[in-house]
Scaffold this motif. Structure first.
Motif, short mmCIF file in Angstrom:
data_model
loop_
_atom_site.label_atom_id
_atom_site.label_comp_id
_atom_site.label_asym_id
_atom_site.label_seq_id
_atom_site.Cartn_x
_atom_site.Cartn_y
_atom_site.Cartn_z
N PHE A 47 -35.27 13.36 15.39
CA PHE A 47 -34.44 12.43 15.30
C PHE A 47 -32.95 12.97 15.49
N TRP A 48 -32.81 13.92 14.55
CA TRP A 48 -31.47 14.49 14.19
C TRP A 48 -31.31 15.48 15.22
N ILE A 49 -32.27 16.13 15.78
CA ILE A 49 -31.88 17.30 16.72
C ILE A 49 -31.72 16.48 18.02
N ALA A 50 -32.36 15.27 18.45
CA ALA A 50 -32.21 14.53 19.64
C ALA A 50 -30.58 13.97 19.47
N LEU A 51 -30.16 13.40 18.31
CA LEU A 51 -28.92 12.73 18.19
C LEU A 51 -27.88 13.48 18.21
N LEU A 52 -27.78 14.77 17.65
CA LEU A 52 -26.94 15.69 17.41
C LEU A 52 -26.83 16.94 18.49
N GLU A 79 -34.02 24.49 8.78
CA GLU A 79 -32.86 23.90 8.73
C GLU A 79 -32.41 23.56 10.03
N LEU A 80 -31.37 22.67 10.45
CA LEU A 80 -31.31 22.33 12.03
C LEU A 80 -29.83 22.89 11.98
N VAL A 81 -29.39 23.48 13.12
CA VAL A 81 -28.06 24.01 13.18
C VAL A 81 -27.50 23.81 14.40
N ASP A 82 -26.31 23.61 14.58
CA ASP A 82 -25.35 23.34 15.74
C ASP A 82 -25.33 24.68 16.59
N PRO A 83 -25.76 24.63 17.77
CA PRO A 83 -25.87 25.69 18.65
C PRO A 83 -24.56 26.42 18.81
N THR A 84 -23.23 25.55 18.77
CA THR A 84 -21.87 25.78 19.32
C THR A 84 -21.42 26.58 18.00
N GLY A 85 -22.07 26.53 16.54
CA GLY A 85 -21.63 26.98 15.44
C GLY A 85 -20.28 26.34 14.66
#
Length: 232
Positions: free
Chosen positions: A137-142, A152-158
């Motif tokens: 859910f959080w991967i898809a939403l964000l 962990e889940l990370v923002d690919p843009t950093g």
């Protein structure tokens, strides 16, 4: 430690440019402008005006190209923020130390003032009894990505906070499930904690300080101040 011993230790650390340095090893490097937050060196330089910031960014870019080792840089008025890490080995190495020294020299030559107390990294912790159930859910939403170890889940843009999951027993909402983790330089922790307590907060736990402290706001919502000390 004598100066000769310190020089010998640095020479040893420089022997392998791919070896990740520990927090204690980085302390011996005496990088006054820089702070280790997670696996990255952070620095902030107050430039006073935008034009000086642009000149500093240009100078850092030239130095980085010469070293073939490239930092992440944020230019805003009136400051420049720099982050250094060796992505190929997942931590700070002698390559980062050398470039950090060069960047500090460049900043000084332009009259930019270091502000190490201003650096921090914010993480979001989510309490859950089944992380695998909610990660998609959080991967898809964000638009985030899972790390290689799937912890962990990370923002690919950093540019946005990392999300990590903390195991808890199953419970009904509205019990708090999100909390903030704020990583700061160790020497800033006491002052930040005192300010939070003076603002009506309470200390929930300092049992593992200085690794982290758990604080709560007047309604019981919790947040953690964290440092690199006490971590592998």
């Amino acid at each position: 430690m004598s100066e000769d011993q310190s020089d010998d230790q640095r020479d040893t650390q420089d022997d392998d440019p791919r070896r990740v340095l520990t927090g204690h090893e980085l302390e011996t490097e005496l990088l006054a402008d820089w702070r280790l937050l997670f696996s990255t060196l952070h620095a902030r330089f107050e430039t006073g005006d935008f034009a000086t910031g642009v000149r500093l960014v240009d100078a850092i870019g030239e130095a980085a190209e010469e070293a073939d080792h490239h930092p992440d840089i944020d230019l805003t008025y009136p400051r420049v923020t720099v982050r250094l890490t060796s992505h190929d080995v997942g931590g700070v190495t002698s390559r980062d130390v050398a470039l950090a020294r060069r960047i500090s020299d460049l900043a000084g030559s332009l009259g930019a003032t270091p502000e190490p107390a201003g650096v921090s990294v914010l993480e979001l912790g989510l309490d859950t009894w089944d992380a695998d159930e909610i990660k998609p859910f959080w991967i898809a939403l964000l638009g985030y990505e899972a790390t290689d170890d799937d912890v962990e889940l990370v923002d690919p843009t950093g540019t946005r906070p990392t999300i990590w999951f903390q195991e808890t027993e199953q419970h009904e909402t509205p019990r708090q499930r999100w909390h903030l983790d704020l990583r700061i330089p160790p020497e800033e922790a006491d002052g930040r904690i005192r300010a939070a307590l003076a603002a009506g907060g309470t200390m929930v736990s300092d049992a593992v300080a200085p690794r982290f402290w758990v604080l709560a706001d007047p309604q019981g919502n919790q947040a953690c101040i964290t440092t690199w000390i006490g971590r592998s």
